[in-house]
Scaffold this motif. Sequence first.
Motif, PDB file in Angstrom:
ATOM      1  N   TYR A 372       0.673  -1.070  -0.059  1.00  0.00           N
ATOM      2  CA  TYR A 372      -0.055   0.025   0.043  1.00  0.00           C
ATOM      3  C   TYR A 372       0.734   1.163  -0.066  1.00  0.00           C
ATOM      4  O   TYR A 372       0.452   2.210  -0.429  1.00  0.00           O
ATOM      5  N   LEU A 375       1.558   1.749  -3.496  1.00  0.00           N
ATOM      6  CA  LEU A 375       0.399   2.292  -4.188  1.00  0.00           C
ATOM      7  C   LEU A 375       0.086   3.937  -3.806  1.00  0.00           C
ATOM      8  O   LEU A 375      -0.278   4.617  -4.745  1.00  0.00           O
ATOM      9  N   CYS A 376       0.782   4.285  -2.687  1.00  0.00           N
ATOM     10  CA  CYS A 376       0.563   5.766  -2.324  1.00  0.00           C
ATOM     11  C   CYS A 376       1.865   6.592  -2.765  1.00  0.00           C
ATOM     12  O   CYS A 376       1.929   7.836  -2.381  1.00  0.00           O
ATOM     13  N   TYR A 409       5.721  -4.678 -12.915  1.00  0.00           N
ATOM     14  CA  TYR A 409       4.756  -3.793 -11.830  1.00  0.00           C
ATOM     15  C   TYR A 409       5.719  -2.872 -10.950  1.00  0.00           C
ATOM     16  O   TYR A 409       5.020  -2.102 -10.407  1.00  0.00           O
ATOM     17  N   ILE A 429       6.340   1.874  -7.695  1.00  0.00           N
ATOM     18  CA  ILE A 429       5.597   2.054  -8.922  1.00  0.00           C
ATOM     19  C   ILE A 429       5.872   2.861 -10.204  1.00  0.00           C
ATOM     20  O   ILE A 429       6.188   4.073  -9.860  1.00  0.00           O
ATOM     21  N   THR A 435      -0.060   2.407 -11.444  1.00  0.00           N
ATOM     22  CA  THR A 435      -0.808   2.701 -10.185  1.00  0.00           C
ATOM     23  C   THR A 435      -2.378   2.072 -10.357  1.00  0.00           C
ATOM     24  O   THR A 435      -2.987   1.529  -9.410  1.00  0.00           O
ATOM     25  N   TYR A 438      -2.407  -1.581  -9.922  1.00  0.00           N
ATOM     26  CA  TYR A 438      -2.450  -1.921  -8.464  1.00  0.00           C
ATOM     27  C   TYR A 438      -3.696  -1.439  -7.731  1.00  0.00           C
ATOM     28  O   TYR A 438      -4.275  -2.168  -6.929  1.00  0.00           O
ATOM     29  N   GLU A 439      -4.517  -0.444  -7.931  1.00  0.00           N
ATOM     30  CA  GLU A 439      -5.684  -0.138  -7.455  1.00  0.00           C
ATOM     31  C   GLU A 439      -6.716  -0.979  -7.687  1.00  0.00           C
ATOM     32  O   GLU A 439      -7.334  -1.727  -6.715  1.00  0.00           O
ATOM     33  N   VAL A 442      -5.167  -4.695  -6.283  1.00  0.00           N
ATOM     34  CA  VAL A 442      -4.799  -4.930  -4.887  1.00  0.00           C
ATOM     35  C   VAL A 442      -6.311  -4.899  -4.047  1.00  0.00           C
ATOM     36  O   VAL A 442      -6.491  -5.493  -3.247  1.00  0.00           O
ATOM     37  N   GLY A 496      -4.159   1.098   3.096  1.00  0.00           N
ATOM     38  CA  GLY A 496      -4.743   0.466   1.763  1.00  0.00           C
ATOM     39  C   GLY A 496      -6.300   1.287   1.573  1.00  0.00           C
ATOM     40  O   GLY A 496      -6.700   1.531   0.558  1.00  0.00           O
ATOM     41  N   ALA A 499      -6.252   4.283  -0.044  1.00  0.00           N
ATOM     42  CA  ALA A 499      -5.582   4.398  -1.137  1.00  0.00           C
ATOM     43  C   ALA A 499      -6.293   4.831  -2.413  1.00  0.00           C
ATOM     44  O   ALA A 499      -5.849   5.321  -3.435  1.00  0.00           O
TER      45      ALA A 499
END
Length: 591
Positions: A372, A375-376, A409, A429, A435, A438-439, A442, A496, A499
């Motif tokens: 996560y 992801l951020c 990735y 990322i 991204t 991933y969103e 995940v 998460g 996110a």
Amino acid sequence: MGFSVRRIQQMCKNGELPGAIKEGRKWLIPDETIHMNHFAKNKSLPIGVSDFKLATTGYYYVDKTLMIRDFLDKKPMVSLFTRPRRFGKTLNMDMLRVFFEKTNEDTSVYFKDKQIWQCGDYYTKHQGQYPVIFLTFKDVKSMTWEETFQKIRRLISLEFIRHNELETSSVLTAYEKEQYHLLAGDSGDEVDCQMGLQLLSLLLHKHYGRECIIIIDEYDTPIQQGHTCNFYPEIVNFMRNFFSGGLKDNPHLAFGFLTGILRVAKESIFSGMNNLKTYSILDDGYSSYFGFTEKEVKDMLRYYGKDDKYNELSEWYDGYRFGNTEIFNPWSVINYISDNCFPKAFWQSTGSNEIIGEIIQAATPEITKDLYKLLCGEKIAAYIDTGVIYPEVQNNPYSIYSFLLVAGYLKVANIYPQSDGNFMCDVAIPNKEITFVYEKEVLNRTNQNSLAISISQAIFSKDTQKLQALLEDFMVKSISSIDGANEGFYHGMMLGLCAILGNRYKIRSNRESGLGRFDIQLMPLTKGMPGFIFEFKHTKDEHTDLSALADSALQQIEAKKYDTELRDNGVNSIISIGIAFRGKSAVVRRG
């Protein structure tokens, strides 16, 4: 005009160039025709084109032929190139086939206007001089070993048939022709097929009097499928014997080329092959030949009159680093330009992402928290083993980062080589496109998507009662009683769930601000929107008052001046949120 000689000749014959006339063996084309915009810029984009002849005669082609020069400068016996899917591996392997293969056609016409032809006789004398065996396993994606073997046997059969000159060869014995017909007739058993490369290279060497080049594209696609569909031992055993016969100590081999996503070395597929040279995404060798470089992208945009789209294209599809070369995702760049420069996640629909689901399911709370963080927009440090194999995703949770990196990735931000031949790397990322992948992957894999939307709405509307109810409902349904063992678990969970706000906020975790480190900060991307500071507390003590603990989290935000960074960035409206956790219970307080 940007076309090959062969393409210009075709256009003249077809009357596509007004005023062109033939004089002897040459075509004369009027100046005004050459400068007509709609002829100079009418090449189609090669979406899904992996045939080199077709790509270079009918489409916009990014010249990668200097890869041939780099190979001939070193000439390792067997070269393995590991790159993510859709980064041009198949097209490059077909380029090598067309360049080296001895055929009745004069294939030099496909190279005379390319960069390799300017490199001199040392390189061009190899053109069209070798018998070539070419197999691509990119479409071998069956659900069982039996179906997989049938597909591989059929591919071997078709390659034998492609070399039907062996049927009438005057130098092959009757027995050798019988062996040829066995595999060309799709009749061989597993042992016969395992010997396929060795047999075909022997026959071609004998027929042509010259050793073969063997090209295997996407060799690990059926291996990944075997891992996913539970026939991993069978496919690994087959491939080990198949490659050993063709590439290890084979007197009929001139050179070998393989491509794939992973270097499956730990399964001894390449056991004893001291003639194998691997070029991974961390190596400088061949770093510019898979994917597009910055110059190639700018040239393409200029050709299609889209120069002003470079920054947007970079934000979405740049960010990869192979060796020391900055690389763009070629599949996405081509689709972006073709789709009238409307950005979206083109790459996510090009392959299976089951492995992402497996990663999420196998991830420890610490790794989930790091995923996560990625992801951020944060970087994390990870040990990278470029020889990672599919089962390690289950057996060794920390192999996750190695797999995600080689599969495309993640990108490498910094490399710190280790004495064991592997690397410590800062990974992140690469771009907006990934991204979005991933969103989707995940959040959907953890069944958090709809809940994350509700929680983000509660945060955005500053409704602490709703946020508390949603969090407790989520924990009751989703976590076990042992998950909430420490504050780090809840931190990762909240990271998460926040996110999904990534398109409106820059989400930061555990960063310095004021007199300490906040837990989570939401920095608004649009002026006038509120910023958020989160501080979390955790207790196992049943007698501790969660309300008082949440209030202490708010007091910490104020005492440590965690809002300093937000205020320094011009954010005037700042919402402080303190949350206390115990097991599956939570209390939320707002400052």
